[in-house]
Write a protein that holds these residues in place. Structure first.
Motif, PDB file in Angstrom:
ATOM      1  N   ALA A   1     -12.739   3.202  11.722  1.00 43.01           N
ATOM      2  CA  ALA A   1     -11.442   2.799  11.172  1.00 43.01           C
ATOM      3  C   ALA A   1     -10.754   3.965  10.472  1.00 43.01           C
ATOM      4  N   LEU A   2     -11.504   4.744   9.717  1.00 40.91           N
ATOM      5  CA  LEU A   2     -10.911   5.900   9.036  1.00 40.91           C
ATOM      6  C   LEU A   2     -10.458   6.970  10.027  1.00 40.91           C
ATOM      7  N   VAL A   3     -11.226   7.158  11.089  1.00 41.74           N
ATOM      8  CA  VAL A   3     -10.836   8.124  12.124  1.00 41.74           C
ATOM      9  C   VAL A   3      -9.556   7.667  12.824  1.00 41.74           C
ATOM     10  N   LEU A   4      -9.357   6.371  12.988  1.00 36.36           N
ATOM     11  CA  LEU A   4      -8.108   5.851  13.552  1.00 36.36           C
ATOM     12  C   LEU A   4      -6.971   5.941  12.527  1.00 36.36           C
ATOM     13  N   PHE A   5      -7.284   5.654  11.269  1.00 38.92           N
ATOM     14  CA  PHE A   5      -6.252   5.612  10.233  1.00 38.92           C
ATOM     15  C   PHE A   5      -5.585   6.972  10.014  1.00 38.92           C
ATOM     16  N   LEU A   6      -6.371   8.009   9.841  1.00 37.42           N
ATOM     17  CA  LEU A   6      -5.809   9.308   9.453  1.00 37.42           C
ATOM     18  C   LEU A   6      -4.764   9.842  10.432  1.00 37.42           C
ATOM     19  N   PRO A   7      -5.027   9.912  11.732  1.00 34.15           N
ATOM     20  CA  PRO A   7      -3.968  10.407  12.619  1.00 34.15           C
ATOM     21  C   PRO A   7      -2.797   9.426  12.754  1.00 34.15           C
ATOM     22  N   SER A   8      -3.083   8.119  12.770  1.00 32.52           N
ATOM     23  CA  SER A   8      -1.992   7.133  12.887  1.00 32.52           C
ATOM     24  C   SER A   8      -1.044   7.224  11.708  1.00 32.52           C
ATOM     25  N   TRP A   9      -1.608   7.312  10.513  1.00 26.34           N
ATOM     26  CA  TRP A   9      -0.808   7.384   9.295  1.00 26.34           C
ATOM     27  C   TRP A   9      -0.002   8.682   9.256  1.00 26.34           C
ATOM     28  N   THR A  10      -0.650   9.788   9.577  1.00 21.46           N
ATOM     29  CA  THR A  10       0.032  11.075   9.573  1.00 21.46           C
ATOM     30  C   THR A  10       1.171  11.085  10.587  1.00 21.46           C
ATOM     31  N   MET A  11       0.895  10.589  11.770  1.00 19.38           N
ATOM     32  CA  MET A  11       1.930  10.546  12.820  1.00 19.38           C
ATOM     33  C   MET A  11       3.083   9.630  12.412  1.00 19.38           C
ATOM     34  N   LEU A  12       2.779   8.496  11.795  1.00 24.47           N
ATOM     35  CA  LEU A  12       3.840   7.569  11.365  1.00 24.47           C
ATOM     36  C   LEU A  12       4.753   8.233  10.351  1.00 24.47           C
ATOM     37  N   ARG A  13       4.186   8.939   9.395  1.00 25.31           N
ATOM     38  CA  ARG A  13       5.016   9.589   8.375  1.00 25.31           C
ATOM     39  C   ARG A  13       5.891  10.672   8.995  1.00 25.31           C
ATOM     40  N   ILE A  14       5.354  11.415   9.954  1.00 30.15           N
ATOM     41  CA  ILE A  14       6.152  12.448  10.615  1.00 30.15           C
ATOM     42  C   ILE A  14       7.231  11.803  11.471  1.00 30.15           C
ATOM     43  N   ALA A  15       6.859  10.795  12.269  1.00 28.57           N
ATOM     44  CA  ALA A  15       7.815  10.144  13.166  1.00 28.57           C
ATOM     45  C   ALA A  15       8.911   9.408  12.397  1.00 28.57           C
ATOM     46  N   SER A  16       8.605   8.949  11.187  1.00 24.86           N
ATOM     47  CA  SER A  16       9.594   8.231  10.371  1.00 24.86           C
ATOM     48  C   SER A  16      10.474   9.178   9.566  1.00 24.86           C
ATOM     49  N   GLY A  17      10.184  10.451   9.616  1.00 29.43           N
ATOM     50  CA  GLY A  17      11.008  11.420   8.907  1.00 29.43           C
ATOM     51  C   GLY A  17      10.759  11.476   7.412  1.00 29.43           C
ATOM     52  N   GLY A  18       9.680  10.917   6.944  1.00 33.75           N
ATOM     53  CA  GLY A  18       9.359  10.987   5.520  1.00 33.75           C
ATOM     54  C   GLY A  18      10.325  10.235   4.625  1.00 33.75           C
ATOM     55  N   GLN A  19      11.017   9.253   5.174  1.00 33.57           N
ATOM     56  CA  GLN A  19      11.995   8.500   4.386  1.00 33.57           C
ATOM     57  C   GLN A  19      11.361   7.744   3.230  1.00 33.57           C
ATOM     58  N   ASP A  20      10.104   7.356   3.368  1.00 39.48           N
ATOM     59  CA  ASP A  20       9.452   6.549   2.338  1.00 39.48           C
ATOM     60  C   ASP A  20       9.181   7.321   1.059  1.00 39.48           C
ATOM     61  N   HIS A  21       9.120   8.649   1.147  1.00 40.83           N
ATOM     62  CA  HIS A  21       8.815   9.441  -0.049  1.00 40.83           C
ATOM     63  C   HIS A  21       9.855  10.532  -0.316  1.00 40.83           C
ATOM     64  N   ALA A  22      10.998  10.423   0.322  1.00 41.08           N
ATOM     65  CA  ALA A  22      12.050  11.426   0.147  1.00 41.08           C
ATOM     66  C   ALA A  22      12.686  11.310  -1.242  1.00 41.08           C
ATOM     67  N   PRO A  23      13.034  12.459  -1.841  1.00 41.23           N
ATOM     68  CA  PRO A  23      13.771  12.413  -3.110  1.00 41.23           C
ATOM     69  C   PRO A  23      15.147  11.759  -2.910  1.00 41.23           C
ATOM     70  N   ASP A  24      15.638  11.115  -3.947  1.00 39.97           N
ATOM     71  CA  ASP A  24      16.932  10.426  -3.854  1.00 39.97           C
ATOM     72  C   ASP A  24      18.056  11.329  -3.352  1.00 39.97           C
ATOM     73  N   GLN A  25      18.042  12.582  -3.763  1.00 42.59           N
ATOM     74  CA  GLN A  25      19.120  13.501  -3.400  1.00 42.59           C
ATOM     75  C   GLN A  25      19.166  13.778  -1.899  1.00 42.59           C
ATOM     76  N   MET A  26      18.104  13.467  -1.173  1.00 39.15           N
ATOM     77  CA  MET A  26      18.039  13.737   0.256  1.00 39.15           C
ATOM     78  C   MET A  26      18.449  12.534   1.092  1.00 39.15           C
ATOM     79  N   LEU A  27      18.756  11.415   0.452  1.00 45.38           N
ATOM     80  CA  LEU A  27      19.085  10.183   1.158  1.00 45.38           C
ATOM     81  C   LEU A  27      20.471   9.702   0.774  1.00 45.38           C
ATOM     82  N   ASP A  28      21.098   8.956   1.679  1.00 50.35           N
ATOM     83  CA  ASP A  28      22.374   8.338   1.325  1.00 50.35           C
ATOM     84  C   ASP A  28      22.094   6.996   0.640  1.00 50.35           C
TER      85      ASP A  28
END
Length: 177
Positions: A72-99
């Motif tokens: 499960a951990l071997v599946l989690f790490l690449p899936s999570w990393t890929m999701l954050r990259i594919a989503s553009g890091g919107q979930d943790h972006a500073p306010d100044q970088m978002l509309d």
């Protein structure tokens, strides 16, 4: 005007986010459409369920629990990393970088993530408390390991929830010309 520690930290976050955005901007382009991001979200959910199942297996003293946790951990790490990259890091972006709309969406997703964390943390805590109180002769190592795996899954689920929500709901990115 003097800058406070918080101002300096926010500036540092912006600079760090910009560097990370430049580093990942060209990565995983084929995973950025909605359908592919949803596949990544499903992969993360399956991995988190696997960690939870491993915790329950450990509580039941099944020998395969560490193997399930490792898979499960071997599946989690690449899936999570890929999701954050594919989503553009919107979930943790500073306010100044978002509309304004992106900030509102991110804040709703973060609020949901907190609710997920609080909700999913209760069963592992209850397990740890009640097993310790009801069966003090139980194997402390197995109890702690099982509760720890279940708690890890709960905390990871809550922490990943904002990116999973945004990855699942945000429309396809605009095509680049």
């Amino acid at each position: 005007m003097t800058s406070t520690l918080i101002d300096r930290y926010q500036n540092y976050r912006i600079q760090r986010w910009l560097v990370q955005e430049q580093r990942t901007a060209g990565m995983l382009r084929s995973w950025r459409p909605l359908r592919r991001r949803r596949m990544l979200v499903i992969g993360v959910v399956i991995a988190l369920l696997g960690i939870t199942v491993a915790g329950v297996m450990c509580a039941l003293d099944l020998a395969a629990a560490p193997v399930v946790a490792l898979i499960a951990l071997v599946l989690f790490l690449p899936s999570w990393t890929m999701l954050r990259i594919a989503s553009g890091g919107q979930d943790h972006a500073p306010d100044q970088m978002l509309d304004e709309l992106e900030i509102a969406e991110r804040n709703k997703a973060r609020s949901a993530g907190l609710a997920v964390t609080q909700t999913l943390t209760v069963p592992p805590l209850a397990y740890l408390i009640f097993v310790s109180a009801i069966a003090p002769e139980a194997d402390a190592y197995r109890t702690a390991y099982a509760g720890g795996l279940m708690m890890l899954a709960a905390i990871l689920a809550g922490g990943c929830a904002p990116a999973m929500i945004l990855g699942w709901t945000r429309p396809d990115p605009e095509p680049e010309s």
